[in-house]
Design a protein around this motif. Structure first.
Motif, PDB file in Angstrom:
ATOM      1  N   VAL A  64      -9.847  -8.357 -11.998  1.00 49.07           N
ATOM      2  CA  VAL A  64      -8.443  -8.749 -11.939  1.00 49.07           C
ATOM      3  C   VAL A  64      -8.080  -8.841 -10.461  1.00 49.07           C
ATOM      4  O   VAL A  64      -8.222  -7.865  -9.718  1.00 49.07           O
ATOM      5  CB  VAL A  64      -7.537  -7.721 -12.657  1.00 49.07           C
ATOM      6  N   ILE A  65      -7.644 -10.026 -10.040  1.00 49.18           N
ATOM      7  CA  ILE A  65      -7.277 -10.237  -8.633  1.00 49.18           C
ATOM      8  C   ILE A  65      -5.803 -10.599  -8.558  1.00 49.18           C
ATOM      9  O   ILE A  65      -5.357 -11.543  -9.214  1.00 49.18           O
ATOM     10  CB  ILE A  65      -8.113 -11.367  -7.990  1.00 49.18           C
ATOM     11  N   ILE A  66      -5.066  -9.844  -7.758  1.00 47.11           N
ATOM     12  CA  ILE A  66      -3.664 -10.167  -7.493  1.00 47.11           C
ATOM     13  C   ILE A  66      -3.619 -10.830  -6.118  1.00 47.11           C
ATOM     14  O   ILE A  66      -3.917 -10.200  -5.099  1.00 47.11           O
ATOM     15  CB  ILE A  66      -2.768  -8.917  -7.525  1.00 47.11           C
ATOM     16  N   VAL A  67      -3.285 -12.128  -6.124  1.00 44.94           N
ATOM     17  CA  VAL A  67      -3.270 -12.929  -4.907  1.00 44.94           C
ATOM     18  C   VAL A  67      -1.823 -13.140  -4.474  1.00 44.94           C
ATOM     19  O   VAL A  67      -1.027 -13.710  -5.218  1.00 44.94           O
ATOM     20  CB  VAL A  67      -3.952 -14.297  -5.135  1.00 44.94           C
ATOM     21  N   HIS A  68      -1.508 -12.662  -3.281  1.00 43.31           N
ATOM     22  CA  HIS A  68      -0.156 -12.815  -2.734  1.00 43.31           C
ATOM     23  C   HIS A  68      -0.135 -14.010  -1.785  1.00 43.31           C
ATOM     24  O   HIS A  68      -0.937 -14.056  -0.848  1.00 43.31           O
ATOM     25  CB  HIS A  68       0.246 -11.566  -1.944  1.00 43.31           C
ATOM     26  N   GLU A  69       0.770 -14.949  -2.022  1.00 39.47           N
ATOM     27  CA  GLU A  69       0.923 -16.062  -1.087  1.00 39.47           C
ATOM     28  C   GLU A  69       1.538 -15.584   0.229  1.00 39.47           C
ATOM     29  O   GLU A  69       1.335 -16.190   1.272  1.00 39.47           O
ATOM     30  CB  GLU A  69       1.797 -17.159  -1.685  1.00 39.47           C
ATOM     31  N   ASP A  70       2.301 -14.522   0.170  1.00 45.69           N
ATOM     32  CA  ASP A  70       2.957 -13.943   1.337  1.00 45.69           C
ATOM     33  C   ASP A  70       3.306 -12.501   0.976  1.00 45.69           C
ATOM     34  O   ASP A  70       3.222 -12.094  -0.178  1.00 45.69           O
ATOM     35  CB  ASP A  70       4.220 -14.726   1.682  1.00 45.69           C
ATOM     36  N   LEU A  71       3.712 -11.751   1.955  1.00 51.06           N
ATOM     37  CA  LEU A  71       4.160 -10.382   1.716  1.00 51.06           C
ATOM     38  C   LEU A  71       5.596 -10.443   1.200  1.00 51.06           C
ATOM     39  O   LEU A  71       6.435 -11.134   1.777  1.00 51.06           O
ATOM     40  CB  LEU A  71       4.110  -9.623   3.048  1.00 51.06           C
ATOM     41  N   PRO A  72       5.896  -9.766   0.090  1.00 50.23           N
ATOM     42  CA  PRO A  72       7.289  -9.751  -0.371  1.00 50.23           C
ATOM     43  C   PRO A  72       8.200  -9.211   0.734  1.00 50.23           C
ATOM     44  O   PRO A  72       7.799  -8.332   1.500  1.00 50.23           O
ATOM     45  CB  PRO A  72       7.257  -8.795  -1.570  1.00 50.23           C
ATOM     46  N   THR A  73       9.408  -9.722   0.819  1.00 44.03           N
ATOM     47  CA  THR A  73      10.337  -9.287   1.860  1.00 44.03           C
ATOM     48  C   THR A  73      11.253  -8.196   1.329  1.00 44.03           C
ATOM     49  O   THR A  73      12.478  -8.306   1.374  1.00 44.03           O
ATOM     50  CB  THR A  73      11.156 -10.467   2.423  1.00 44.03           C
ATOM     51  N   LEU A  74      10.641  -7.135   0.823  1.00 43.45           N
ATOM     52  CA  LEU A  74      11.367  -5.965   0.353  1.00 43.45           C
ATOM     53  C   LEU A  74      11.775  -5.120   1.548  1.00 43.45           C
ATOM     54  O   LEU A  74      11.332  -5.370   2.676  1.00 43.45           O
ATOM     55  CB  LEU A  74      10.459  -5.131  -0.558  1.00 43.45           C
ATOM     56  N   SER A  75      12.581  -4.104   1.321  1.00 44.68           N
ATOM     57  CA  SER A  75      12.867  -3.162   2.393  1.00 44.68           C
ATOM     58  C   SER A  75      11.547  -2.526   2.825  1.00 44.68           C
ATOM     59  O   SER A  75      10.580  -2.500   2.054  1.00 44.68           O
ATOM     60  CB  SER A  75      13.840  -2.076   1.920  1.00 44.68           C
ATOM     61  N   GLU A  76      11.497  -2.020   4.020  1.00 48.27           N
ATOM     62  CA  GLU A  76      10.256  -1.422   4.510  1.00 48.27           C
ATOM     63  C   GLU A  76       9.805  -0.273   3.607  1.00 48.27           C
ATOM     64  O   GLU A  76       8.619  -0.125   3.318  1.00 48.27           O
ATOM     65  CB  GLU A  76      10.424  -0.927   5.956  1.00 48.27           C
ATOM     66  N   GLU A  77      10.743   0.520   3.138  1.00 45.11           N
ATOM     67  CA  GLU A  77      10.402   1.638   2.262  1.00 45.11           C
ATOM     68  C   GLU A  77       9.788   1.153   0.944  1.00 45.11           C
ATOM     69  O   GLU A  77       8.761   1.663   0.497  1.00 45.11           O
ATOM     70  CB  GLU A  77      11.640   2.491   1.971  1.00 45.11           C
ATOM     71  N   GLU A  78      10.423   0.152   0.318  1.00 47.40           N
ATOM     72  CA  GLU A  78       9.897  -0.366  -0.942  1.00 47.40           C
ATOM     73  C   GLU A  78       8.566  -1.081  -0.748  1.00 47.40           C
ATOM     74  O   GLU A  78       7.676  -0.980  -1.590  1.00 47.40           O
ATOM     75  CB  GLU A  78      10.909  -1.291  -1.610  1.00 47.40           C
ATOM     76  N   LEU A  79       8.411  -1.793   0.367  1.00 57.78           N
ATOM     77  CA  LEU A  79       7.151  -2.465   0.652  1.00 57.78           C
ATOM     78  C   LEU A  79       6.027  -1.451   0.849  1.00 57.78           C
ATOM     79  O   LEU A  79       4.920  -1.629   0.348  1.00 57.78           O
ATOM     80  CB  LEU A  79       7.297  -3.362   1.879  1.00 57.78           C
ATOM     81  N   ARG A  80       6.331  -0.372   1.524  1.00 60.12           N
ATOM     82  CA  ARG A  80       5.341   0.705   1.709  1.00 60.12           C
ATOM     83  C   ARG A  80       4.948   1.312   0.354  1.00 60.12           C
ATOM     84  O   ARG A  80       3.775   1.535   0.082  1.00 60.12           O
ATOM     85  CB  ARG A  80       5.892   1.774   2.649  1.00 60.12           C
ATOM     86  N   ILE A  81       5.931   1.542  -0.505  1.00 61.03           N
ATOM     87  CA  ILE A  81       5.650   2.064  -1.848  1.00 61.03           C
ATOM     88  C   ILE A  81       4.730   1.103  -2.594  1.00 61.03           C
ATOM     89  O   ILE A  81       3.728   1.510  -3.194  1.00 61.03           O
ATOM     90  CB  ILE A  81       6.958   2.297  -2.639  1.00 61.03           C
ATOM     91  N   TYR A  82       5.062  -0.182  -2.555  1.00 58.41           N
ATOM     92  CA  TYR A  82       4.270  -1.190  -3.262  1.00 58.41           C
ATOM     93  C   TYR A  82       2.828  -1.228  -2.741  1.00 58.41           C
ATOM     94  O   TYR A  82       1.878  -1.215  -3.536  1.00 58.41           O
ATOM     95  CB  TYR A  82       4.942  -2.560  -3.112  1.00 58.41           C
ATOM     96  N   LEU A  83       2.660  -1.249  -1.429  1.00 57.74           N
ATOM     97  CA  LEU A  83       1.317  -1.321  -0.851  1.00 57.74           C
ATOM     98  C   LEU A  83       0.500  -0.075  -1.170  1.00 57.74           C
ATOM     99  O   LEU A  83      -0.687  -0.169  -1.511  1.00 57.74           O
ATOM    100  CB  LEU A  83       1.403  -1.537   0.661  1.00 57.74           C
ATOM    101  N   HIS A  84       1.108   1.085  -1.082  1.00 61.79           N
ATOM    102  CA  HIS A  84       0.395   2.322  -1.423  1.00 61.79           C
ATOM    103  C   HIS A  84       0.045   2.355  -2.908  1.00 61.79           C
ATOM    104  O   HIS A  84      -1.040   2.798  -3.285  1.00 61.79           O
ATOM    105  CB  HIS A  84       1.214   3.559  -1.043  1.00 61.79           C
ATOM    106  N   LEU A  85       0.959   1.872  -3.741  1.00 60.78           N
ATOM    107  CA  LEU A  85       0.695   1.815  -5.175  1.00 60.78           C
ATOM    108  C   LEU A  85      -0.501   0.911  -5.455  1.00 60.78           C
ATOM    109  O   LEU A  85      -1.397   1.273  -6.230  1.00 60.78           O
ATOM    110  CB  LEU A  85       1.947   1.305  -5.890  1.00 60.78           C
ATOM    111  N   LEU A  86      -0.548  -0.259  -4.823  1.00 58.21           N
ATOM    112  CA  LEU A  86      -1.684  -1.169  -4.996  1.00 58.21           C
ATOM    113  C   LEU A  86      -2.982  -0.517  -4.522  1.00 58.21           C
ATOM    114  O   LEU A  86      -4.011  -0.591  -5.205  1.00 58.21           O
ATOM    115  CB  LEU A  86      -1.453  -2.469  -4.227  1.00 58.21           C
ATOM    116  N   ALA A  87      -2.925   0.100  -3.351  1.00 58.40           N
ATOM    117  CA  ALA A  87      -4.127   0.746  -2.801  1.00 58.40           C
ATOM    118  C   ALA A  87      -4.609   1.865  -3.726  1.00 58.40           C
ATOM    119  O   ALA A  87      -5.813   1.970  -4.006  1.00 58.40           O
ATOM    120  CB  ALA A  87      -3.845   1.280  -1.402  1.00 58.40           C
ATOM    121  N   ASP A  88      -3.688   2.681  -4.199  1.00 60.81           N
ATOM    122  CA  ASP A  88      -4.062   3.785  -5.092  1.00 60.81           C
ATOM    123  C   ASP A  88      -4.635   3.268  -6.410  1.00 60.81           C
ATOM    124  O   ASP A  88      -5.604   3.816  -6.934  1.00 60.81           O
ATOM    125  CB  ASP A  88      -2.860   4.691  -5.370  1.00 60.81           C
ATOM    126  N   ALA A  89      -4.042   2.211  -6.949  1.00 63.57           N
ATOM    127  CA  ALA A  89      -4.543   1.638  -8.199  1.00 63.57           C
ATOM    128  C   ALA A  89      -5.959   1.097  -8.008  1.00 63.57           C
ATOM    129  O   ALA A  89      -6.825   1.301  -8.866  1.00 63.57           O
ATOM    130  CB  ALA A  89      -3.612   0.538  -8.700  1.00 63.57           C
TER     131      ALA A  89
END
Length: 127
Positions: A71-96
């Motif tokens: 399963v590959i999740i391909v991002h065309e760009d980084l979502p423009t979330l708040s820095e805190e939410e973006l950090r949560i998302y990236l850590h969640l992806l890395a942990d998964a």
């Protein structure tokens, strides 16, 4: 950043191949709700998906509804979330990604454009 890949040519990841399920996260995502909706639609998440971070992590660790191994999740760009939410998302992806073991029925990979590599690495190491 196990299973995070960065590419100059994101389109090369969007070519269908046997035993690969591709989820394309389009550019222009500005809110957490837009991100959850995009992931819900492109990963074909189950109807019980709760549209929150915990539910996303749970679904990224299951994939019982997907037949393909990779399963590959391909991002065309980084979502423009708040820095805190973006950090949560990236850590969640890395942990998964790290949580999937070699002998399990799926493998998760995450792809971002090369142009966002520095920002992703900075956000993941800033804690």
């Amino acid at each position: 950043m196990n299973n995070f890949k960065f590419s100059e040519n994101i389109e090369s990841y969007l070519v269908s191949a046997k035993d690969i399920f591709i989820s394309k996260i389009a550019s222009g995502i500005k809110t957490r709700d837009e991100l959850f909706t995009s992931l819900y639609n492109t990963l074909l998440l189950p109807g019980y998906f709760g549209f929150n971070w915990d539910a996303l992590f749970d679904c990224l660790r299951d994939f019982h509804w997907i037949d393909e191994y990779l399963v590959i999740i391909v991002h065309e760009d980084l979502p423009t979330l708040s820095e805190e939410e973006l950090r949560i998302y990236l850590h969640l992806l890395a942990d998964a990604c790290l949580d999937w073991k070699i002998d399990e029925e799926h493998k998760l990979e995450i792809v971002f454009p090369e142009s966002v590599r520095c920002k992703v690495e900075h956000l993941l190491s800033a804690d």
